[in-house]
Design a protein around this motif. Structure first.
Motif: not given
Length: 425
Positions: A1-5, A49-54, A79-81
């Motif tokens: 989902m796209a972030g707003t900040t 840059e916009s998705e969470s998590p990218p 979010d790195v394994p």
């Protein structure tokens, strides 16, 4: 989902001065430099840059991102394994200094950082960009105010970068950028010493720059240092060294695939060395090469900042020196006039240099009134310029003008003495 900040990666990109489009281009250049098969599109960057998590970058993309920003991927908002985490290992038994290796996969070292005593602030792309802007500003200070104030600023900047290298945490790309800037600063100090003295310090800075350029494998910075060494050597009568510096500069430039502008600078140094040596035949051949290179500079796509000054003005000035060396002063005058007229705004110091040379040449051709007019123009324009080389030219004119029993010469001599009375310029 796209972030707003604005996310972490977007903040890093903006701090480094990139738009999304220019970042994609810089990513491609860095991948090519690292010889990594990786790319990114604007669309993919927007998702990062916009998705969470990218979406997690591929390992090859990770290596390029870490090199560009000087940070492990986990600190860019991903979010790195655990198997992709940058790990730390001790290399050697070096007491106070530990070396950190960031590993992107089995046996694949992406970058390295220095961690003195396990502590210290982290330095990344934004700090590098700030240092780079100050380094670029030295060109403006030099052109407008001369080598003496520029040298003071260069020394301060060098001390700050050295302090960062000794006390901060950074990845290998950041470290390389900082070491490259130190090499560039040594090149600057060599040139500023050529302008402002003392020559021994300028020569030492040349040697320092050449050594540093070899260590970081930057042949064009070696070329830059060799060009300045050639000038210094010619001025101090080391003619064999001046010629050898030029020969080595040509060799390095060819191996590095340098364009016409870099070769133009070298050919101008070659002409200067030959003129100082009294070898007019070699000087003439070097000038012919310079004219040829100058005619091809419009094909250059990536000209180093230190070579961008080179063009028709410098060819004219070198041609004037060639005719002066042959004792043909009247033939030198139109080339000096052209050089003075051709210099654009912002080159205050060089304009004063060239115009002072024109004044002296006019005086030597018995055009005393016009020579004094030109020198008065130099004195009007050189306020605020601190240049030992310019000061010497003023005093040279003073010594020859004092023998002329005409009002213009007397006025000019008095004005030179007033201008230089407060200290060296």
């Amino acid at each position: 989902m796209a972030g707003t900040t604005l996310g972490k990666l977007a903040s890093l990109r903006c701090a480094a001065g990139y738009t999304q489009v220019t970042f994609v281009a810089a990513f491609a250049r860095e991948a090519a430099r690292l010889r990594i098969d990786a790319s990114v599109s604007v669309r993919q960057l927007r998702r990062w840059e916009s998705e969470s998590p990218p979406p997690l970058p591929h390992p090859s993309q990770q290596a390029v991102l870490e090199a560009m920003f000087g940070l492990p991927l986990a600190e860019m908002g991903f979010d790195v394994p655990s198997h992709r985490y940058s790990t730390v290992e001790r290399i050697g038994d070096d007491g106070e200094v530990k070396r950190r290796s960031f590993v992107t996969g089995p046996g694949a070292i992406a970058a390295a950082a220095v961690l003195p005593s396990g502590q210290g602030p982290r330095v990344g792309a934004s700090e590098v960009a700030a240092f780079r802007a100050r380094l670029a500003d030295l060109y403006t200070v030099d052109h407008r105010s001369g080598g003496i104030p520029a040298k003071a600023r260069a020394t301060q900047l060098e001390q700050e970068i050295t302090r960062v290298l000794n006390s901060s945490v950074y990845m290998s790309r950041v470290g390389r950028d900082l070491h490259t800037m130190l090499c560039e600063l040594a090149c600057h100090r060599a040139w500023f010493g050529y302008d402002g003295g003392p020559p021994e310090q300028a020569r030492a800075a040349c040697m320092e720059a050449m050594t540093a350029a070899q260590l970081i494998d930057e042949p064009l910075l070696q070329v830059r240092a060799l060009n300045t060494l050639s000038l210094l050597s010619a001025d101090t009568g080391r003619m064999w060294e001046a010629a050898s510096a030029v020969e080595n500069a040509y060799s390095l430039a060819r191996r590095a695939g340098a364009g016409a502008t870099v070769h133009l600078v070298i050919s101008l140094r070659e002409a200067s060395a030959a003129t100082h040596a009294g070898d007019s035949a070699s000087a003439g051949r070097a000038l012919s090469r310079a004219v040829s290179y100058q005619g091809r500079t419009d094909t250059d796509t990536d000209v180093p900042r230190w070579a961008r000054f080179a063009g028709p003005v410098e060819v004219d000035y070198a041609t004037a020196a060639y005719y002066t060396g042959k004792g043909q002063l009247t033939r030198a005058v139109p080339f000096l006039r052209s050089a003075v007229v051709g210099l654009g705004g912002g080159y205050t110091r060089n304009t004063a240099w060239y115009r002072a040379r024109l004044a002296q040449t006019l005086f030597d051709t018995n055009e005393v009134e016009e020579a004094c007019h030109e020198m008065m123009g130099v004195l009007d324009a050189c306020n605020g310029v601190s240049s030992e080389k310019l000061r010497r030219r003023l005093h040279t004119f003073e010594r020859i003008a004092v023998r002329a029993d005409v009002p213009a010469a007397r006025d000019t001599v008095e004005r030179i003495r007033e201008t230089t009375r407060g200290g060296d310029r």
